[in-house]
Every structure is written in C-alpha cells, then in structure tokens.
Design a protein around this motif. Structure first.
Motif, mmCIF file in Angstrom:
data_model
loop_
_atom_site.group_PDB
_atom_site.id
_atom_site.type_symbol
_atom_site.label_atom_id
_atom_site.label_comp_id
_atom_site.label_asym_id
_atom_site.label_seq_id
_atom_site.Cartn_x
_atom_site.Cartn_y
_atom_site.Cartn_z
ATOM 1 N N ARG A 57 1.313 1.508 -6.659
ATOM 2 C CA ARG A 57 1.353 0.744 -5.409
ATOM 3 C C ARG A 57 1.643 -0.725 -5.699
ATOM 4 O O ARG A 57 2.453 -1.355 -5.014
ATOM 5 C CB ARG A 57 0.021 0.893 -4.673
ATOM 6 C CG ARG A 57 -0.078 0.107 -3.381
ATOM 7 C CD ARG A 57 -1.466 0.309 -2.748
ATOM 8 N NE ARG A 57 -1.642 -0.526 -1.602
ATOM 9 C CZ ARG A 57 -2.184 -1.747 -1.623
ATOM 10 N NH1 ARG A 57 -2.610 -2.264 -2.765
ATOM 11 N NH2 ARG A 57 -2.307 -2.443 -0.513
ATOM 12 N N ASN A 60 5.233 -1.304 -6.415
ATOM 13 C CA ASN A 60 6.011 -1.277 -5.180
ATOM 14 C C ASN A 60 5.886 -2.609 -4.445
ATOM 15 O O ASN A 60 6.876 -3.143 -3.948
ATOM 16 C CB ASN A 60 5.561 -0.116 -4.297
ATOM 17 C CG ASN A 60 6.366 -0.017 -3.039
ATOM 18 O OD1 ASN A 60 6.125 -0.750 -2.083
ATOM 19 N ND2 ASN A 60 7.334 0.882 -3.037
ATOM 20 N N ALA A 72 1.076 0.430 8.028
ATOM 21 C CA ALA A 72 2.096 1.480 8.092
ATOM 22 C C ALA A 72 2.873 1.570 6.777
ATOM 23 O O ALA A 72 3.130 2.667 6.270
ATOM 24 C CB ALA A 72 3.047 1.228 9.252
ATOM 25 N N ARG A 73 3.245 0.411 6.225
ATOM 26 C CA ARG A 73 3.988 0.429 4.962
ATOM 27 C C ARG A 73 3.099 0.933 3.826
ATOM 28 O O ARG A 73 3.543 1.687 2.964
ATOM 29 C CB ARG A 73 4.524 -0.958 4.624
ATOM 30 C CG ARG A 73 5.282 -0.950 3.305
ATOM 31 C CD ARG A 73 6.126 -2.191 3.095
ATOM 32 N NE ARG A 73 6.676 -2.133 1.768
ATOM 33 C CZ ARG A 73 6.128 -2.730 0.711
ATOM 34 N NH1 ARG A 73 5.040 -3.448 0.841
ATOM 35 N NH2 ARG A 73 6.685 -2.628 -0.476
ATOM 36 N N ASN A 74 1.842 0.520 3.828
ATOM 37 C CA ASN A 74 0.912 0.987 2.808
ATOM 38 C C ASN A 74 0.810 2.515 2.848
ATOM 39 O O ASN A 74 0.838 3.171 1.809
ATOM 40 C CB ASN A 74 -0.465 0.352 3.012
ATOM 41 C CG ASN A 74 -1.417 0.704 1.910
ATOM 42 O OD1 ASN A 74 -1.148 0.455 0.745
ATOM 43 N ND2 ASN A 74 -2.536 1.304 2.268
ATOM 44 N N TYR A 75 0.717 3.070 4.050
ATOM 45 C CA TYR A 75 0.658 4.528 4.205
ATOM 46 C C TYR A 75 1.921 5.172 3.638
ATOM 47 O O TYR A 75 1.841 6.160 2.904
ATOM 48 C CB TYR A 75 0.475 4.893 5.683
ATOM 49 C CG TYR A 75 0.508 6.379 5.931
ATOM 50 C CD1 TYR A 75 -0.628 7.156 5.739
ATOM 51 C CD2 TYR A 75 1.684 7.009 6.343
ATOM 52 C CE1 TYR A 75 -0.609 8.526 5.948
ATOM 53 C CE2 TYR A 75 1.710 8.381 6.546
ATOM 54 C CZ TYR A 75 0.568 9.130 6.353
ATOM 55 O OH TYR A 75 0.608 10.487 6.551
ATOM 56 N N ARG A 76 3.090 4.607 3.961
ATOM 57 C CA ARG A 76 4.354 5.165 3.469
ATOM 58 C C ARG A 76 4.438 5.095 1.943
ATOM 59 O O ARG A 76 4.869 6.043 1.290
ATOM 60 C CB ARG A 76 5.553 4.449 4.090
ATOM 61 C CG ARG A 76 5.797 4.807 5.539
ATOM 62 C CD ARG A 76 7.129 4.270 6.040
ATOM 63 N NE ARG A 76 7.342 2.848 5.816
ATOM 64 C CZ ARG A 76 6.977 1.884 6.636
ATOM 65 N NH1 ARG A 76 6.359 2.172 7.763
ATOM 66 N NH2 ARG A 76 7.234 0.624 6.346
ATOM 67 N N VAL A 77 4.006 3.972 1.376
ATOM 68 C CA VAL A 77 4.042 3.813 -0.081
ATOM 69 C C VAL A 77 3.128 4.834 -0.747
ATOM 70 O O VAL A 77 3.524 5.517 -1.696
ATOM 71 C CB VAL A 77 3.641 2.373 -0.494
ATOM 72 C CG1 VAL A 77 3.394 2.268 -1.983
ATOM 73 C CG2 VAL A 77 4.715 1.380 -0.056
ATOM 74 N N ARG A 79 2.031 7.638 0.481
ATOM 75 C CA ARG A 79 2.580 8.982 0.729
ATOM 76 C C ARG A 79 3.725 9.269 -0.242
ATOM 77 O O ARG A 79 3.836 10.370 -0.781
ATOM 78 C CB ARG A 79 3.047 9.072 2.173
ATOM 79 C CG ARG A 79 3.494 10.446 2.573
ATOM 80 C CD ARG A 79 3.740 10.487 4.081
ATOM 81 N NE ARG A 79 4.255 11.775 4.463
ATOM 82 C CZ ARG A 79 5.543 12.065 4.560
ATOM 83 N NH1 ARG A 79 6.440 11.143 4.328
ATOM 84 N NH2 ARG A 79 5.933 13.279 4.911
ATOM 85 N N GLN A 80 4.579 8.274 -0.482
ATOM 86 C CA GLN A 80 5.691 8.443 -1.420
ATOM 87 C C GLN A 80 5.165 8.697 -2.835
ATOM 88 O O GLN A 80 5.707 9.530 -3.565
ATOM 89 C CB GLN A 80 6.603 7.214 -1.402
ATOM 90 C CG GLN A 80 7.840 7.363 -2.265
ATOM 91 C CD GLN A 80 8.758 8.464 -1.790
ATOM 92 O OE1 GLN A 80 8.923 8.670 -0.589
ATOM 93 N NE2 GLN A 80 9.352 9.190 -2.707
#
Length: 112
Positions: A57, A60, A72-77, A79-80
């Motif tokens: 993380r 990223n 939202a971006r933290n969740y996407r990162v 999740r990726q």
C-alpha cells in the motif's frame, strides 16, 4: 501481477514475507529494549501478512506522489493487492476500515 512495462516488478510473496518478518522482529526488539511488556504489546502489532499489505500500500501511495488516499482509493488499492496476492486476502480484509493502519507505530501514535 501485471505485464505493463511501466509498472515496476515486485518481489515474490515469499521475499516480501521474509522482509516483513525481519521488520516485525525489529519492532518487537525496539519495544523490549524500551522496557515494554510483551504481554501488553504483542497483540497490537500487525501480522507478517499485514505488514506486507501495508508495504505494498505504501508503494502505491509513493507512486501516486505520496498523496494520502481517499477512503475509496484506499479500498481499491487494498482490493488490488488482494487480487494480485490471493494469500494476502485475509490480511487485506482485516485492514479495511481500520484507520490509522499503523496504530502500533510510535510515530503514528504521537502524531495523532
């Protein structure tokens, strides 16, 4: 993993876990040298896999100019990360919604 040549290739999960294990050992030793009781701090420390997720993380975030991610971006990162490294999925789910992520880190605790 991605085949995009612009994205730097990451180390294997085994290497990431070994490095995180070393980091965790350092964290434990620092606290012991500081006179802290391991019965009081051990369960506050992240697991090796959680440290790996936090490292990925942080990479990223650094690649995005160091800008603190939105929820939202933290969740996407995260999740990726789980999609790229399926064995880390449990650690990702443990970290989702647990801001600050480094509550065990003295520098983060002092800044709050």
């Amino acid at each position: 993993m991605t085949d995009d040549p612009r994205v730097p290739r990451r180390a294997s999960l085994e290497l990431l876990r070994a490095e995180a294990g070393d980091e965790l050992s350092v964290l434990i030793e620092e606290r012991l040298r500081d006179g802290q009781d391991p019965w009081e701090f051990m369960e506050d420390l992240p697991s090796v896999d959680e440290l790996v997720v936090l490292t990925l993380r942080a990479e990223n975030i650094a690649s995005d100019g160091g800008v603190r991610p939105t929820a939202a971006r933290n969740y996407r990162v995260l999740r990726q990360i789980a999609m790229e490294y399926p064995p880390l999925t449990r650690a990702v789910w443990r970290l989702l919604g647990s801001e600050p992520h480094r509550a065990w880190d003295a520098s983060v605790r002092e800044a709050s």
